[in-house]
Design a protein around this motif. Sequence first.
Motif, short mmCIF file in Angstrom:
data_model
loop_
_atom_site.label_atom_id
_atom_site.label_comp_id
_atom_site.label_asym_id
_atom_site.label_seq_id
_atom_site.Cartn_x
_atom_site.Cartn_y
_atom_site.Cartn_z
N LEU A 1 0.87 -1.23 0.01
CA LEU A 1 -0.13 0.08 0.03
C LEU A 1 0.78 1.26 -0.10
O LEU A 1 1.91 1.29 0.61
N GLN A 2 0.49 2.37 -0.82
CA GLN A 2 1.19 3.61 -0.88
C GLN A 2 0.19 4.62 -0.50
O GLN A 2 -1.20 4.43 -0.41
N HIS A 3 0.56 5.78 -0.63
CA HIS A 3 -0.16 6.97 0.00
C HIS A 3 -1.34 7.17 -1.12
O HIS A 3 -2.50 7.51 -0.88
N SER A 4 -1.33 6.82 -2.54
CA SER A 4 -2.37 7.13 -3.56
C SER A 4 -2.56 5.85 -4.24
O SER A 4 -2.95 6.23 -5.43
N GLY A 5 -2.44 4.73 -3.62
CA GLY A 5 -2.63 3.53 -4.63
C GLY A 5 -1.94 2.42 -3.98
O GLY A 5 -1.58 2.39 -2.60
N ALA A 6 -1.51 1.40 -4.79
CA ALA A 6 -0.82 0.42 -4.22
C ALA A 6 -0.06 -0.29 -5.28
O ALA A 6 -0.22 0.18 -6.70
N ARG A 7 1.09 -1.08 -4.88
CA ARG A 7 1.95 -1.65 -5.97
C ARG A 7 2.40 -2.81 -5.46
O ARG A 7 2.56 -3.41 -4.67
N CYS A 8 2.40 -3.72 -6.65
CA CYS A 8 2.81 -4.95 -6.64
C CYS A 8 4.29 -5.08 -6.94
O CYS A 8 4.64 -4.91 -8.16
N THR A 9 5.15 -5.57 -6.10
CA THR A 9 6.63 -5.61 -6.22
C THR A 9 7.06 -6.54 -7.34
O THR A 9 7.77 -6.58 -8.25
N PRO A 10 6.44 -7.98 -7.19
CA PRO A 10 6.79 -9.02 -8.14
C PRO A 10 6.70 -8.71 -9.61
O PRO A 10 7.44 -9.06 -10.45
N CYS A 11 5.50 -8.24 -9.78
CA CYS A 11 5.34 -7.88 -11.34
C CYS A 11 5.45 -6.30 -11.72
O CYS A 11 4.75 -6.13 -12.94
N ALA A 12 5.69 -5.41 -10.63
CA ALA A 12 5.86 -4.02 -11.01
C ALA A 12 4.49 -3.42 -11.56
O ALA A 12 4.66 -2.54 -12.39
N THR A 13 3.45 -3.57 -10.94
CA THR A 13 2.22 -3.16 -11.31
C THR A 13 1.54 -2.39 -10.54
O THR A 13 1.64 -2.61 -9.10
#
Length: 517
Positions: free
Chosen positions: A263-275
Amino acid sequence: MSASDTGSTATGLVRAFTAAPHDGLDAAYQRLVGALWSEGKATDVALDTVPAVVAALDETGPDRQGYLAILLGLLAETEYPSLDGKLATAVRAGLDRYLELVRGGASGQPLTLALIYLLAHFPGDRDRILAVTGELALSPEERTRLERGLTELDPAHPVLGQVWPAPSVWTMDEENAAHAEAAVRGLSAEQIRTNWDNDTLTVWAFSGHIAYWAVRNGPPVQVPTPAVPDWTIEHGETRPTDVMFGSRAALLRCPTCHGPVELQHSGARCTPCATTYPSANGILDLSAGIRDGAEAHDATADLLQKLSEMPKMGLYYETFLRPNYLRLAGTNIGYEVTPADEDAYLLEHLRDTEGPVVDLAAGAGRWTEVVAKAVGPERLTAVDMLLPMLNVLRSRLPEVPAIMGSALNLPFADGTVGAVNLWNALQAFPDDAEQAIAEIGRVLRPGGILTMMTFRWSNDPVARYLQASHFFPSRPAGHLLFELEQLRQWLTAAGLEVREEKVDTGTFVFVTAERTA
Protein backbone atom coordinates in the motif's frame (compact mmCIF):
# COMPACT_ATOMS: atom_id res chain seq x y z
CA MET A 1 -52.25 -40.07 -33.12
CA SER A 2 -53.14 -38.03 -36.23
CA ALA A 3 -52.98 -34.23 -36.37
CA SER A 4 -56.79 -34.04 -36.28
CA ASP A 5 -56.91 -36.28 -33.23
CA THR A 6 -54.26 -34.15 -31.51
CA GLY A 7 -56.22 -31.01 -32.34
CA SER A 8 -59.40 -32.53 -30.95
CA THR A 9 -57.56 -33.43 -27.79
CA ALA A 10 -56.28 -29.83 -27.45
CA THR A 11 -59.80 -28.47 -27.93
CA GLY A 12 -60.97 -30.92 -25.29
CA LEU A 13 -58.33 -29.55 -22.93
CA VAL A 14 -59.81 -26.07 -23.42
CA ARG A 15 -63.20 -27.39 -22.33
CA ALA A 16 -61.61 -29.32 -19.47
CA PHE A 17 -59.94 -26.14 -18.23
CA THR A 18 -63.14 -24.06 -18.27
CA ALA A 19 -64.98 -26.87 -16.42
CA ALA A 20 -62.23 -27.72 -13.92
CA PRO A 21 -63.02 -27.46 -10.20
CA HIS A 22 -61.13 -24.75 -8.35
CA ASP A 23 -58.70 -27.17 -6.73
CA GLY A 24 -57.89 -28.68 -10.13
CA LEU A 25 -57.63 -25.42 -12.03
CA ASP A 26 -53.85 -25.11 -12.10
CA ALA A 27 -53.31 -28.71 -13.22
CA ALA A 28 -55.91 -28.31 -16.00
CA TYR A 29 -54.22 -25.10 -17.13
CA GLN A 30 -50.79 -26.69 -17.24
CA ARG A 31 -52.17 -29.50 -19.43
CA LEU A 32 -53.74 -26.95 -21.77
CA VAL A 33 -50.60 -24.82 -21.98
CA GLY A 34 -48.42 -27.86 -22.58
CA ALA A 35 -50.61 -28.95 -25.49
CA LEU A 36 -50.25 -25.58 -27.28
CA TRP A 37 -46.97 -24.05 -26.12
CA SER A 38 -43.59 -25.03 -24.70
CA GLU A 39 -40.57 -22.86 -23.83
CA GLY A 40 -41.65 -20.01 -26.07
CA LYS A 41 -42.61 -22.14 -29.06
CA ALA A 42 -46.04 -23.10 -30.32
CA THR A 43 -46.99 -26.72 -30.93
CA ASP A 44 -48.36 -28.01 -34.22
CA VAL A 45 -51.96 -27.80 -32.99
CA ALA A 46 -51.76 -24.30 -31.50
CA LEU A 47 -52.98 -22.45 -34.60
CA ASP A 48 -56.09 -24.60 -35.00
CA THR A 49 -56.89 -24.39 -31.28
CA VAL A 50 -56.65 -20.60 -30.86
CA PRO A 51 -60.28 -19.99 -31.92
CA ALA A 52 -61.44 -22.39 -29.21
CA VAL A 53 -59.31 -20.55 -26.62
CA VAL A 54 -60.76 -17.20 -27.71
CA ALA A 55 -64.31 -18.61 -27.66
CA ALA A 56 -63.73 -19.96 -24.15
CA LEU A 57 -63.49 -16.37 -22.90
CA ASP A 58 -67.31 -16.26 -23.33
CA GLU A 59 -67.80 -19.55 -21.50
CA THR A 60 -66.08 -18.84 -18.21
CA GLY A 61 -65.67 -16.16 -15.55
CA PRO A 62 -62.93 -13.65 -14.71
CA ASP A 63 -61.01 -16.14 -12.56
CA ARG A 64 -60.31 -18.22 -15.69
CA GLN A 65 -60.40 -15.53 -18.35
CA GLY A 66 -57.12 -14.18 -16.98
CA TYR A 67 -55.44 -17.56 -17.47
CA LEU A 68 -56.65 -17.71 -21.06
CA ALA A 69 -55.46 -14.16 -21.77
CA ILE A 70 -51.97 -15.10 -20.56
CA LEU A 71 -51.94 -18.15 -22.85
CA LEU A 72 -53.05 -16.07 -25.83
CA GLY A 73 -50.29 -13.55 -25.14
CA LEU A 74 -47.70 -16.32 -24.99
CA LEU A 75 -48.91 -17.68 -28.32
CA ALA A 76 -48.96 -14.23 -29.95
CA GLU A 77 -45.25 -13.70 -29.29
CA THR A 78 -44.01 -17.10 -30.47
CA GLU A 79 -43.37 -15.66 -33.96
CA TYR A 80 -41.70 -12.45 -32.72
CA PRO A 81 -40.19 -10.23 -34.08
CA SER A 82 -42.97 -10.85 -36.58
CA LEU A 83 -46.38 -9.87 -35.22
CA ASP A 84 -48.35 -10.55 -38.39
CA GLY A 85 -47.68 -14.27 -38.69
CA LYS A 86 -50.48 -16.82 -38.82
CA LEU A 87 -50.55 -17.47 -35.09
CA ALA A 88 -50.40 -13.80 -34.04
CA THR A 89 -53.11 -13.03 -36.59
CA ALA A 90 -55.31 -15.79 -35.19
CA VAL A 91 -54.86 -14.40 -31.67
CA ARG A 92 -55.58 -10.86 -32.89
CA ALA A 93 -58.89 -12.06 -34.33
CA GLY A 94 -60.26 -11.91 -30.78
CA LEU A 95 -59.33 -8.24 -30.28
CA ASP A 96 -62.96 -7.05 -30.04
CA ARG A 97 -63.57 -9.49 -27.20
CA TYR A 98 -60.36 -8.53 -25.40
CA LEU A 99 -61.34 -4.85 -25.51
CA GLU A 100 -64.83 -5.63 -24.22
CA LEU A 101 -63.33 -7.50 -21.29
CA VAL A 102 -60.83 -4.80 -20.37
CA ARG A 103 -63.46 -2.02 -20.30
CA GLY A 104 -64.25 -1.19 -16.71
CA GLY A 105 -61.12 -2.92 -15.46
CA ALA A 106 -59.15 -1.59 -12.54
CA SER A 107 -55.47 -1.14 -11.84
CA GLY A 108 -53.83 -4.15 -10.24
CA GLN A 109 -56.74 -6.53 -10.82
CA PRO A 110 -55.72 -9.94 -12.18
CA LEU A 111 -57.90 -9.93 -15.30
CA THR A 112 -56.95 -6.36 -16.17
CA LEU A 113 -53.24 -7.16 -15.81
CA ALA A 114 -53.60 -10.27 -18.00
CA LEU A 115 -55.47 -8.36 -20.70
CA ILE A 116 -52.92 -5.52 -20.68
CA TYR A 117 -50.21 -8.13 -21.24
CA LEU A 118 -52.18 -9.63 -24.14
CA LEU A 119 -53.13 -6.30 -25.75
CA ALA A 120 -49.51 -5.12 -25.73
CA HIS A 121 -48.83 -7.57 -28.58
CA PHE A 122 -50.85 -5.63 -31.17
CA PRO A 123 -48.96 -2.43 -32.11
CA GLY A 124 -50.94 -2.18 -35.37
CA ASP A 125 -54.01 -1.47 -33.24
CA ARG A 126 -52.29 0.98 -30.92
CA ASP A 127 -54.75 3.87 -31.26
CA ARG A 128 -57.79 1.70 -30.78
CA ILE A 129 -56.34 -0.09 -27.76
CA LEU A 130 -55.18 3.11 -26.06
CA ALA A 131 -58.56 4.74 -26.67
CA VAL A 132 -60.21 1.99 -24.63
CA THR A 133 -57.54 1.54 -21.95
CA GLY A 134 -57.21 5.32 -21.61
CA GLU A 135 -60.49 5.24 -19.72
CA LEU A 136 -59.02 2.92 -17.08
CA ALA A 137 -57.37 4.13 -13.89
CA LEU A 138 -54.14 2.28 -14.59
CA SER A 139 -50.97 2.90 -12.62
CA PRO A 140 -48.18 4.74 -14.46
CA GLU A 141 -46.19 1.51 -14.57
CA GLU A 142 -49.06 -0.50 -16.10
CA ARG A 143 -49.90 2.21 -18.61
CA THR A 144 -46.36 2.85 -19.83
CA ARG A 145 -45.59 -0.85 -20.19
CA LEU A 146 -48.67 -1.16 -22.39
CA GLU A 147 -47.77 1.93 -24.40
CA ARG A 148 -44.21 0.74 -24.97
CA GLY A 149 -45.39 -2.70 -26.06
CA LEU A 150 -47.59 -0.99 -28.65
CA THR A 151 -44.83 1.28 -29.93
CA GLU A 152 -42.98 0.54 -33.15
CA LEU A 153 -39.34 1.45 -33.65
CA ASP A 154 -38.47 4.87 -35.03
CA PRO A 155 -34.88 4.27 -36.22
CA ALA A 156 -34.19 8.00 -36.34
CA HIS A 157 -35.11 8.54 -32.69
CA PRO A 158 -34.75 5.24 -30.81
CA VAL A 159 -35.17 5.19 -27.05
CA LEU A 160 -33.37 2.09 -25.80
CA GLY A 161 -32.76 0.43 -22.46
CA GLN A 162 -35.34 2.50 -20.56
CA VAL A 163 -38.18 0.02 -20.17
CA TRP A 164 -37.58 -2.00 -17.02
CA PRO A 165 -39.42 -2.29 -14.72
CA ALA A 166 -41.53 0.30 -16.59
CA PRO A 167 -40.77 3.31 -18.80
CA SER A 168 -42.49 5.57 -16.27
CA VAL A 169 -39.64 5.26 -13.77
CA TRP A 170 -36.99 6.44 -16.24
CA THR A 171 -37.20 10.14 -15.45
CA MET A 172 -33.52 10.88 -15.91
CA ASP A 173 -32.05 14.33 -15.59
CA GLU A 174 -30.25 16.03 -18.49
CA GLU A 175 -26.84 14.66 -17.54
CA ASN A 176 -27.86 11.02 -17.54
CA ALA A 177 -30.12 11.47 -20.56
CA ALA A 178 -27.14 12.83 -22.48
CA HIS A 179 -25.09 9.75 -21.56
CA ALA A 180 -27.92 7.48 -22.75
CA GLU A 181 -28.29 9.34 -26.05
CA ALA A 182 -24.54 9.21 -26.67
CA ALA A 183 -24.55 5.44 -26.13
CA VAL A 184 -27.36 4.97 -28.65
CA ARG A 185 -25.59 7.13 -31.25
CA GLY A 186 -22.71 4.66 -31.25
CA LEU A 187 -24.90 1.71 -32.28
CA SER A 188 -25.35 0.34 -35.78
CA ALA A 189 -28.82 0.03 -37.33
CA GLU A 190 -28.73 -3.71 -36.65
CA GLN A 191 -27.75 -3.17 -33.02
CA ILE A 192 -30.55 -0.64 -32.59
CA ARG A 193 -33.09 -3.12 -33.94
CA THR A 194 -31.79 -5.94 -31.73
CA ASN A 195 -31.89 -3.78 -28.61
CA TRP A 196 -35.37 -2.55 -29.48
CA ASP A 197 -36.67 -6.08 -29.92
CA ASN A 198 -35.05 -7.16 -26.66
CA ASP A 199 -36.61 -4.19 -24.87
CA THR A 200 -40.02 -5.20 -26.24
CA LEU A 201 -39.62 -8.77 -25.01
CA THR A 202 -38.56 -7.42 -21.61
CA VAL A 203 -41.67 -5.22 -21.36
CA TRP A 204 -43.92 -8.14 -22.25
CA ALA A 205 -42.11 -10.45 -19.85
CA PHE A 206 -42.38 -8.20 -16.81
CA SER A 207 -46.01 -7.39 -17.58
CA GLY A 208 -46.77 -11.08 -18.07
CA HIS A 209 -44.81 -12.07 -14.96
CA ILE A 210 -46.91 -9.81 -12.75
CA ALA A 211 -50.13 -10.80 -14.51
CA TYR A 212 -49.52 -14.55 -14.32
CA TRP A 213 -48.80 -14.39 -10.62
CA ALA A 214 -51.94 -12.29 -10.12
CA VAL A 215 -54.33 -14.64 -11.92
CA ARG A 216 -53.05 -17.47 -9.72
CA ASN A 217 -52.77 -15.64 -6.40
CA GLY A 218 -54.84 -12.44 -6.47
CA PRO A 219 -53.93 -8.76 -6.79
CA PRO A 220 -50.23 -7.97 -6.32
CA VAL A 221 -49.16 -6.19 -3.18
CA GLN A 222 -48.57 -2.54 -3.98
CA VAL A 223 -45.10 -1.82 -2.68
CA PRO A 224 -44.69 1.89 -1.84
CA THR A 225 -42.92 3.81 -4.59
CA PRO A 226 -39.70 5.23 -3.15
CA ALA A 227 -39.17 8.95 -3.15
CA VAL A 228 -36.87 10.34 -5.79
CA PRO A 229 -33.48 10.28 -4.10
CA ASP A 230 -31.15 13.19 -3.55
CA TRP A 231 -28.72 12.80 -6.44
CA THR A 232 -25.97 14.74 -4.68
CA ILE A 233 -22.95 12.58 -3.88
CA GLU A 234 -20.55 13.94 -1.29
CA HIS A 235 -17.20 12.28 -0.68
CA GLY A 236 -15.66 14.63 1.83
CA GLU A 237 -12.07 14.16 2.89
CA THR A 238 -10.49 10.83 1.99
CA ARG A 239 -7.61 9.38 3.99
CA PRO A 240 -4.47 8.17 2.18
CA THR A 241 -4.72 4.66 0.77
CA ASP A 242 -2.12 3.22 3.13
CA VAL A 243 -4.08 4.59 6.08
CA MET A 244 -7.55 3.66 4.91
CA PHE A 245 -6.58 0.12 3.84
CA GLY A 246 -3.82 -0.35 6.41
CA SER A 247 -5.53 -3.07 8.43
CA ARG A 248 -6.31 -4.93 5.18
CA ALA A 249 -2.73 -4.95 3.88
CA ALA A 250 -2.10 -8.63 4.66
CA LEU A 251 -5.30 -9.63 2.84
CA LEU A 252 -4.56 -8.08 -0.51
CA ARG A 253 -2.98 -9.82 -3.48
CA CYS A 254 -2.17 -8.63 -6.96
CA PRO A 255 -4.85 -9.68 -9.49
CA THR A 256 -2.19 -9.76 -12.20
CA CYS A 257 0.43 -12.12 -10.73
CA HIS A 258 -1.22 -13.02 -7.37
CA GLY A 259 1.77 -11.65 -5.49
CA PRO A 260 1.64 -9.41 -2.37
CA VAL A 261 0.52 -5.80 -2.70
CA GLU A 262 2.26 -2.87 -1.00
CA LEU A 263 0.00 0.00 0.00
CA GLN A 264 1.13 3.52 -0.84
CA HIS A 265 -0.17 7.02 -0.21
CA SER A 266 -2.34 7.17 -3.35
CA GLY A 267 -2.64 3.57 -4.44
CA ALA A 268 -0.89 0.22 -4.25
CA ARG A 269 1.97 -1.53 -5.99
CA CYS A 270 2.85 -5.16 -6.59
CA THR A 271 6.62 -5.56 -6.34
CA PRO A 272 6.89 -8.98 -8.05
CA CYS A 273 5.24 -7.86 -11.30
CA ALA A 274 5.84 -4.09 -10.96
CA THR A 275 2.18 -3.20 -11.43
CA THR A 276 0.74 -0.05 -9.87
CA TYR A 277 -2.92 0.27 -8.89
CA PRO A 278 -4.51 3.72 -8.47
CA SER A 279 -6.85 4.89 -5.74
CA ALA A 280 -9.27 7.78 -5.43
CA ASN A 281 -12.11 8.72 -3.09
CA GLY A 282 -11.45 5.68 -0.91
CA ILE A 283 -11.76 3.29 -3.86
CA LEU A 284 -8.71 1.17 -4.72
CA ASP A 285 -8.83 0.02 -8.33
CA LEU A 286 -7.58 -3.57 -8.35
CA SER A 287 -9.39 -4.43 -11.56
CA ALA A 288 -6.41 -3.52 -13.76
CA GLY A 289 -3.14 -1.78 -13.19
CA ILE A 290 -0.26 -0.26 -15.09
CA ARG A 291 3.20 -1.74 -15.40
CA ASP A 292 6.41 0.17 -14.83
CA GLY A 293 7.09 2.54 -17.68
CA ALA A 294 3.55 3.98 -17.78
CA GLU A 295 2.52 7.07 -15.89
CA ALA A 296 0.77 6.26 -12.62
CA HIS A 297 -0.66 9.77 -12.61
CA ASP A 298 -2.51 9.05 -15.84
CA ALA A 299 -4.14 5.97 -14.36
CA THR A 300 -5.25 7.92 -11.29
CA ALA A 301 -6.63 10.69 -13.47
CA ASP A 302 -8.53 8.12 -15.51
CA LEU A 303 -10.07 6.68 -12.34
CA LEU A 304 -11.16 10.12 -11.23
CA GLN A 305 -12.69 10.72 -14.63
CA LYS A 306 -14.59 7.45 -14.46
CA LEU A 307 -15.87 8.33 -11.03
CA SER A 308 -17.53 11.39 -12.49
CA GLU A 309 -19.31 9.44 -15.22
CA MET A 310 -22.99 8.91 -14.54
CA PRO A 311 -22.52 9.00 -10.76
CA LYS A 312 -26.27 9.07 -10.28
CA MET A 313 -26.88 5.70 -11.91
CA GLY A 314 -25.92 3.92 -8.69
CA LEU A 315 -28.61 5.76 -6.76
CA TYR A 316 -31.14 5.19 -9.51
CA TYR A 317 -30.37 1.49 -9.60
CA GLU A 318 -30.62 1.19 -5.85
CA THR A 319 -33.90 3.09 -5.62
CA PHE A 320 -35.90 1.75 -8.55
CA LEU A 321 -34.32 -1.19 -10.32
CA ARG A 322 -33.13 -3.48 -7.53
CA PRO A 323 -36.45 -3.60 -5.59
CA ASN A 324 -38.28 -4.57 -8.78
CA TYR A 325 -35.65 -7.14 -9.60
CA LEU A 326 -36.61 -8.95 -6.41
CA ARG A 327 -40.19 -9.04 -7.67
CA LEU A 328 -39.02 -10.66 -10.88
CA ALA A 329 -36.28 -13.08 -9.88
CA GLY A 330 -37.67 -13.87 -6.43
CA THR A 331 -41.30 -13.98 -7.58
CA ASN A 332 -41.85 -11.56 -4.72
CA ILE A 333 -45.03 -10.05 -6.14
CA GLY A 334 -46.92 -10.73 -2.93
CA TYR A 335 -44.10 -9.03 -1.00
CA GLU A 336 -43.57 -12.10 1.17
CA VAL A 337 -39.89 -11.20 1.58
CA THR A 338 -39.31 -7.66 2.83
CA PRO A 339 -36.08 -5.70 3.17
CA ALA A 340 -36.43 -6.17 6.92
CA ASP A 341 -36.46 -9.95 6.44
CA GLU A 342 -33.23 -9.79 4.43
CA ASP A 343 -31.58 -7.54 6.99
CA ALA A 344 -32.56 -9.83 9.86
CA TYR A 345 -31.05 -12.83 8.07
CA LEU A 346 -27.72 -11.07 7.57
CA LEU A 347 -27.55 -9.78 11.13
CA GLU A 348 -28.30 -13.22 12.53
CA HIS A 349 -25.78 -15.12 10.42
CA LEU A 350 -22.89 -12.65 10.38
CA ARG A 351 -22.80 -11.14 13.86
CA ASP A 352 -20.80 -14.03 15.39
CA THR A 353 -18.22 -14.32 12.60
CA GLU A 354 -14.57 -13.52 13.19
CA GLY A 355 -11.85 -11.91 11.10
CA PRO A 356 -11.99 -9.70 8.00
CA VAL A 357 -15.30 -9.53 6.14
CA VAL A 358 -15.88 -8.86 2.44
CA ASP A 359 -19.15 -7.60 0.97
CA LEU A 360 -18.76 -8.91 -2.56
CA ALA A 361 -20.62 -7.34 -5.50
CA ALA A 362 -21.65 -4.70 -2.99
CA GLY A 363 -23.26 -2.39 -5.53
CA ALA A 364 -24.40 0.90 -4.09
CA GLY A 365 -24.13 -0.37 -0.51
CA ARG A 366 -27.71 -1.30 0.37
CA TRP A 367 -26.61 -4.45 2.21
CA THR A 368 -23.12 -3.22 2.99
CA GLU A 369 -24.78 -1.01 5.60
CA VAL A 370 -26.38 -4.05 7.21
CA VAL A 371 -23.15 -6.06 7.14
CA ALA A 372 -21.36 -3.11 8.76
CA LYS A 373 -23.92 -3.16 11.58
CA ALA A 374 -23.36 -6.88 12.06
CA VAL A 375 -19.55 -6.97 12.04
CA GLY A 376 -18.38 -3.37 12.40
CA PRO A 377 -17.03 -1.16 9.59
CA GLU A 378 -13.45 -1.64 10.76
CA ARG A 379 -13.57 -5.30 9.67
CA LEU A 380 -15.39 -4.71 6.40
CA THR A 381 -14.22 -4.17 2.81
CA ALA A 382 -16.63 -3.64 -0.08
CA VAL A 383 -15.89 -5.02 -3.55
CA ASP A 384 -17.63 -4.31 -6.85
CA MET A 385 -16.69 -3.88 -10.50
CA LEU A 386 -18.84 -0.83 -11.21
CA LEU A 387 -17.50 2.57 -10.25
CA PRO A 388 -20.86 4.38 -10.26
CA MET A 389 -22.07 1.90 -7.64
CA LEU A 390 -18.97 2.23 -5.48
CA ASN A 391 -19.22 5.98 -5.81
CA VAL A 392 -22.62 5.86 -4.10
CA LEU A 393 -21.44 3.30 -1.53
CA ARG A 394 -18.50 5.47 -0.48
CA SER A 395 -20.79 8.45 -0.09
CA ARG A 396 -23.18 6.61 2.20
CA LEU A 397 -20.46 4.61 4.03
CA PRO A 398 -17.31 6.77 4.19
CA GLU A 399 -15.82 4.57 6.92
CA VAL A 400 -15.84 1.45 4.69
CA PRO A 401 -13.05 1.26 2.08
CA ALA A 402 -13.95 -0.11 -1.31
CA ILE A 403 -12.12 -2.09 -3.97
CA MET A 404 -12.97 -2.14 -7.63
CA GLY A 405 -12.25 -5.75 -8.44
CA SER A 406 -13.59 -8.89 -10.06
CA ALA A 407 -15.49 -11.63 -8.26
CA LEU A 408 -13.80 -14.04 -10.67
CA ASN A 409 -10.29 -13.06 -9.53
CA LEU A 410 -10.65 -11.81 -5.98
CA PRO A 411 -7.76 -9.59 -4.88
CA PHE A 412 -7.35 -11.42 -1.56
CA ALA A 413 -4.82 -14.02 -0.44
CA ASP A 414 -5.82 -17.64 0.14
CA GLY A 415 -7.54 -18.42 3.44
CA THR A 416 -7.47 -14.87 4.83
CA VAL A 417 -11.15 -13.83 5.00
CA GLY A 418 -13.50 -14.66 7.86
CA ALA A 419 -16.78 -14.06 6.02
CA VAL A 420 -18.01 -13.18 2.56
CA ASN A 421 -21.44 -11.75 1.87
CA LEU A 422 -22.76 -12.22 -1.67
CA TRP A 423 -26.26 -10.79 -1.61
CA ASN A 424 -28.57 -10.49 -4.60
CA ALA A 425 -25.55 -10.67 -6.90
CA LEU A 426 -24.59 -14.15 -8.14
CA GLN A 427 -27.19 -13.96 -10.92
CA ALA A 428 -25.42 -10.84 -12.25
CA PHE A 429 -22.68 -13.10 -13.67
CA PRO A 430 -24.49 -16.43 -14.17
CA ASP A 431 -22.12 -17.75 -16.82
CA ASP A 432 -19.24 -17.38 -14.35
CA ALA A 433 -21.07 -18.23 -11.12
CA GLU A 434 -19.09 -21.43 -10.57
CA GLN A 435 -15.81 -19.50 -10.77
CA ALA A 436 -17.08 -16.83 -8.38
CA ILE A 437 -18.05 -19.45 -5.79
CA ALA A 438 -14.69 -21.17 -6.24
CA GLU A 439 -12.93 -17.86 -5.56
CA ILE A 440 -14.98 -17.36 -2.40
CA GLY A 441 -13.96 -20.83 -1.22
CA ARG A 442 -10.32 -19.98 -1.93
CA VAL A 443 -10.21 -16.76 0.11
CA LEU A 444 -12.24 -17.98 3.11
CA ARG A 445 -10.29 -19.32 6.06
CA PRO A 446 -11.37 -22.67 7.55
CA GLY A 447 -14.57 -22.03 9.49
CA GLY A 448 -15.22 -18.90 7.43
CA ILE A 449 -18.82 -18.17 6.46
CA LEU A 450 -20.53 -17.36 3.17
CA THR A 451 -23.93 -15.69 3.33
CA MET A 452 -25.65 -15.60 -0.02
CA MET A 453 -29.01 -14.69 -1.47
CA THR A 454 -29.77 -15.43 -5.09
CA PHE A 455 -32.64 -16.87 -7.10
CA ARG A 456 -33.71 -20.12 -8.70
CA TRP A 457 -35.77 -20.91 -11.73
CA SER A 458 -39.48 -21.32 -11.11
CA ASN A 459 -40.82 -24.85 -11.33
CA ASP A 460 -43.77 -23.52 -13.34
CA PRO A 461 -42.95 -23.50 -17.10
CA VAL A 462 -44.85 -20.28 -17.82
CA ALA A 463 -43.31 -18.41 -14.90
CA ARG A 464 -39.89 -19.77 -15.84
CA TYR A 465 -40.27 -18.52 -19.42
CA LEU A 466 -41.28 -15.07 -18.22
CA GLN A 467 -38.30 -14.97 -15.84
CA ALA A 468 -35.99 -15.84 -18.72
CA SER A 469 -37.45 -13.42 -21.27
CA HIS A 470 -35.67 -10.40 -19.81
CA PHE A 471 -32.69 -8.77 -21.47
CA PHE A 472 -30.49 -6.61 -19.28
CA PRO A 473 -27.38 -4.64 -20.30
CA SER A 474 -25.19 -6.94 -18.21
CA ARG A 475 -26.38 -9.96 -20.21
CA PRO A 476 -27.77 -9.17 -23.68
CA ALA A 477 -28.21 -12.89 -24.39
CA GLY A 478 -31.04 -13.04 -21.86
CA HIS A 479 -31.68 -13.54 -18.18
CA LEU A 480 -30.32 -16.59 -16.35
CA LEU A 481 -31.02 -17.96 -12.89
CA PHE A 482 -30.00 -21.20 -11.18
CA GLU A 483 -31.08 -24.72 -10.38
CA LEU A 484 -30.72 -25.65 -6.72
CA GLU A 485 -28.72 -28.79 -7.39
CA GLN A 486 -26.32 -26.80 -9.55
CA LEU A 487 -25.68 -24.32 -6.73
CA ARG A 488 -25.12 -27.14 -4.24
CA GLN A 489 -22.57 -28.80 -6.49
CA TRP A 490 -20.60 -25.57 -6.94
CA LEU A 491 -20.55 -24.92 -3.20
CA THR A 492 -19.33 -28.43 -2.46
CA ALA A 493 -16.61 -28.19 -5.10
CA ALA A 494 -15.42 -24.95 -3.49
CA GLY A 495 -15.00 -26.65 -0.11
CA LEU A 496 -18.14 -25.05 1.33
CA GLU A 497 -20.60 -27.02 3.41
CA VAL A 498 -24.17 -25.71 3.49
CA ARG A 499 -25.26 -24.99 7.05
CA GLU A 500 -28.63 -23.51 6.17
CA GLU A 501 -30.68 -23.38 2.97
CA LYS A 502 -33.98 -21.52 2.80
CA VAL A 503 -35.96 -21.90 -0.41
CA ASP A 504 -39.57 -21.91 0.75
CA THR A 505 -40.53 -18.39 -0.34
CA GLY A 506 -41.11 -17.56 -4.00
CA THR A 507 -37.96 -18.31 -5.97
CA PHE A 508 -35.51 -16.89 -3.43
CA VAL A 509 -32.50 -18.92 -2.33
CA PHE A 510 -30.94 -18.03 1.06
CA VAL A 511 -27.75 -19.93 1.88
CA THR A 512 -25.28 -19.94 4.73
CA ALA A 513 -22.23 -22.12 4.08
CA GLU A 514 -19.02 -22.79 6.01
CA ARG A 515 -15.53 -23.30 4.62
CA THR A 516 -14.35 -26.71 5.71
CA ALA A 517 -10.72 -27.42 6.51
